[in-house]
Design an enzyme around this catalytic site. Structure first.
Site, PDB file in Angstrom:
ATOM      1  N   GLN A  43      -3.045 -12.512   7.311  1.00  0.00           N
ATOM      2  CA  GLN A  43      -3.152 -12.185   5.891  1.00  0.00           C
ATOM      3  C   GLN A  43      -2.404 -13.220   5.046  1.00  0.00           C
ATOM      4  OE1 GLN A  43      -2.635  -8.056   4.305  1.00  0.00           O
ATOM      5  NE2 GLN A  43      -0.616  -8.765   3.754  1.00  0.00           N
TER       6      GLN A  43
ATOM      7  N   GLY B  29      10.821  -3.078   5.800  1.00  0.00           N
ATOM      8  CA  GLY B  29      10.041  -4.326   5.731  1.00  0.00           C
ATOM      9  C   GLY B  29       9.666  -4.638   4.287  1.00  0.00           C
ATOM     10  N   HIS B  30       9.113  -3.617   3.604  1.00  0.00           N
ATOM     11  CA  HIS B  30       8.784  -3.793   2.187  1.00  0.00           C
ATOM     12  C   HIS B  30      10.048  -4.096   1.375  1.00  0.00           C
ATOM     13  CE1 HIS B  30       5.492  -0.861   3.451  1.00  0.00           C
ATOM     14  NE2 HIS B  30       4.790  -1.893   3.014  1.00  0.00           N
TER      15      HIS B  30
ATOM     16  N   MET C 117       0.844  -1.203   0.000  1.00  0.00           N
ATOM     17  CA  MET C 117       0.000   0.000   0.000  1.00  0.00           C
ATOM     18  C   MET C 117       0.879   1.253   0.000  1.00  0.00           C
ATOM     19  SD  MET C 117      -3.443  -0.905   2.011  1.00  0.00           S
ATOM     20  CE  MET C 117      -2.874  -0.704   3.683  1.00  0.00           C
ATOM     21  N   GLY C 118       2.153   1.106  -0.349  1.00  0.00           N
ATOM     22  CA  GLY C 118       3.049   2.259  -0.405  1.00  0.00           C
ATOM     23  C   GLY C 118       3.547   2.652   0.971  1.00  0.00           C
TER      24      GLY C 118
ATOM     25  N   ARG D 200       2.179   2.492   9.498  1.00  0.00           N
ATOM     26  CA  ARG D 200       1.383   3.228  10.491  1.00  0.00           C
ATOM     27  C   ARG D 200       2.222   3.759  11.652  1.00  0.00           C
ATOM     28  NH1 ARG D 200      -2.913  -0.671   8.897  1.00  0.00           N
ATOM     29  NH2 ARG D 200      -4.620   0.595   8.089  1.00  0.00           N
TER      30      ARG D 200
ATOM     31  N   GLN E  89       5.561 -11.902   7.226  1.00  0.00           N
ATOM     32  CA  GLN E  89       5.058 -12.628   8.399  1.00  0.00           C
ATOM     33  C   GLN E  89       4.422 -11.669   9.408  1.00  0.00           C
ATOM     34  OE1 GLN E  89       4.632 -15.738   9.087  1.00  0.00           O
ATOM     35  NE2 GLN E  89       4.155 -15.531  11.272  1.00  0.00           N
ATOM     36  N   LYS E  90       4.802 -10.389   9.324  1.00  0.00           N
ATOM     37  CA  LYS E  90       4.212  -9.366  10.200  1.00  0.00           C
ATOM     38  C   LYS E  90       2.681  -9.436  10.158  1.00  0.00           C
ATOM     39  CE  LYS E  90       3.466  -4.906  11.591  1.00  0.00           C
ATOM     40  NZ  LYS E  90       2.398  -4.497  10.756  1.00  0.00           N
TER      41      LYS E  90
HETATM   42  P1  AMP Z   1       1.407  -3.095   3.436  1.00  0.00           P
HETATM   43  O1  AMP Z   1       1.987  -2.037   2.557  1.00  0.00           O
HETATM   44  O2  AMP Z   1       1.356  -2.708   4.876  1.00  0.00           O
HETATM   45  O3  AMP Z   1       0.114  -3.635   2.898  1.00  0.00           O
HETATM   46  O4  AMP Z   1       2.430  -4.304   3.389  1.00  0.00           O
HETATM   47  C1  AMP Z   1       2.846  -4.872   2.180  1.00  0.00           C
HETATM   48  C2  AMP Z   1       3.606  -6.139   2.474  1.00  0.00           C
HETATM   49  O5  AMP Z   1       4.729  -5.850   3.283  1.00  0.00           O
HETATM   50  C3  AMP Z   1       2.759  -7.169   3.256  1.00  0.00           C
HETATM   51  O6  AMP Z   1       3.020  -8.462   2.748  1.00  0.00           O
HETATM   52  C4  AMP Z   1       3.263  -7.019   4.660  1.00  0.00           C
HETATM   53  O7  AMP Z   1       3.112  -8.187   5.440  1.00  0.00           O
HETATM   54  C5  AMP Z   1       4.731  -6.713   4.401  1.00  0.00           C
HETATM   55  N1  AMP Z   1       5.305  -6.045   5.574  1.00  0.00           N
HETATM   56  C6  AMP Z   1       4.814  -4.971   6.239  1.00  0.00           C
HETATM   57  N2  AMP Z   1       5.588  -4.673   7.301  1.00  0.00           N
HETATM   58  C7  AMP Z   1       6.591  -5.584   7.324  1.00  0.00           C
HETATM   59  C8  AMP Z   1       7.706  -5.817   8.182  1.00  0.00           C
HETATM   60  N3  AMP Z   1       7.951  -5.062   9.235  1.00  0.00           N
HETATM   61  N4  AMP Z   1       8.514  -6.862   7.891  1.00  0.00           N
HETATM   62  C9  AMP Z   1       8.281  -7.660   6.815  1.00  0.00           C
HETATM   63  N5  AMP Z   1       7.255  -7.488   5.966  1.00  0.00           N
HETATM   64  C10 AMP Z   1       6.414  -6.465   6.214  1.00  0.00           C
END
Ligand code: AMP
Length: 285
Positions: A153, A36-37, A30-31, A187, A148-149
């Site tokens: 999902q 992590g991304h 979601m940008g 967030r 895995q966070k």
């Molecule tokens: P989001 O942009 O929050 O929808 O996350 C996109 C992807 O990044 C999803 O597969 C999340 O699980 C992964 N993600 C988000 N935060 C982390 C993190 N701290 N470590 C590893 N993967 C993450």
């Protein structure tokens, strides 16, 4: 690197790559990208000929009182980060491309309603499952990468890919954290200084539980109580749930056997954070 806004253009890129026998790794996001991304993107870069990252703040996975409008958006920064990581395509669709006015079709993985986050975010995983199915159909990657966070999902996505016969491999990558343990999340920018300091307690609580299990505590209620006591010491924390569940079914365990997922959601001020850890009970204890 190209930014692709149209579904048709995204498809023709993927078709052309498949015709040439190239593999595509896909990271849906979601940008508001963070390390992590980037860990998912780097893995996708290692494993595949081409890497596609989608950036789409999916309206249908937010509840009416959730943060869809204020969710952090920074395409310029995200673009720079993706370019640096050698991403080939950012797929950045318009909402009206993804959901036409008479949009009617949803993907729903049955049996999740009462489990972990689903209980507190009605409709959220239906929104996630729907958008991920659509993105997989549009991008048609060989491998898609998730964190895995967001443990629930990842489980839901693996299930729908299997049940709907979507020809993609799902790879789930470890949670990336700040040095002091806080799991990275888009967030986290909402947190003020006190909340951010307090939020470190989540990883401490998860590790406390893991340690207790290692020391042969097999009683989930007792472990959850001790986690609650630790988290409640922080002024800004308000626990939504703490659960110890079977790793596959996500159902609450009455006694800890084998591998469990310890998952929690806690509010810090107006920000809801989630985190989890996997713990393994020794067979002979
Ligand atoms: P989001 O942009 O929050 O929808 O996350 C996109 C992807 O990044 C999803 O597969 C999340 O699980 C992964 N993600 C988000 N935060 C982390 C993190 N701290 N470590 C590893 N993967 C993450």
């Amino acid at each position: 690197m190209r930014i692709v806004r149209r579904i048709k253009e995204m498809r023709s890129f993927s078709n052309a790559m498949h015709r040439k026998g190239k593999t595509i790794g896909f990271v849906p996001t979601m940008g508001a990208l963070h390390q992590g991304h980037l860990s998912l993107i780097r893995r996708a870069r290692q494993d595949n000929d081409k890497v596609v990252v989608s950036i789409f703040v999916n309206p249908i996975q937010f509840g009416p009182r959730e943060d869809f409008r204020k969710y952090p958006r920074d395409l310029k920064r995200d673009t720079g980060m993706c370019r640096q990581e050698g991403v080939d395509i950012i797929f950045y669709p318009e909402t009206k491309q993804m959901y036409s006015q008479d949009y009617k079709t949803y993907v729903f993985v049955d049996g999740q309603d009462e489990l972990l986050c689903a209980k507190f975010r009605p409709g959220h995983f239906k929104g996630v499952a729907t958008v991920v199915t659509k993105l997989l159909n549009i991008v048609s990657p060989d491998i898609a990468y998730f964190g895995q966070k967001d443990a629930q999902q990842a489980i839901i996505i693996k299930k729908l890919v299997c049940d709907l016969n979507i020809p993609v491999k799902i790879k789930v990558m470890p949670t990336i954290r700040e040095n002091y343990g806080l799991a990275l999340s888009s967030r986290n920018v909402y947190l003020n200084e006190d909340e951010r300091k307090d939020a470190c307690v989540l990883y401490q609580a998860l590790n406390l539980a893991k340690g207790l299990i290692k020391k042969s505590n097999r009683n989930p209620s007792d472990i959850i109580l001790k986690m609650r006591q630790l988290i409640n010491k922080k002024k800004t924390a308000k626990i939504q749930y703490i659960s110890i569940v079977d790793l596959k079914s996500l159902k609450s365990a009455d006694k800890i056997r084998d591998e469990v997922l310890i998952a929690l959601a806690v509010w810090f001020g107006k920000t809801r954070l989630i985190d989890n850890i996997i713990a393994k009970a020794q067979k002979n204890s």
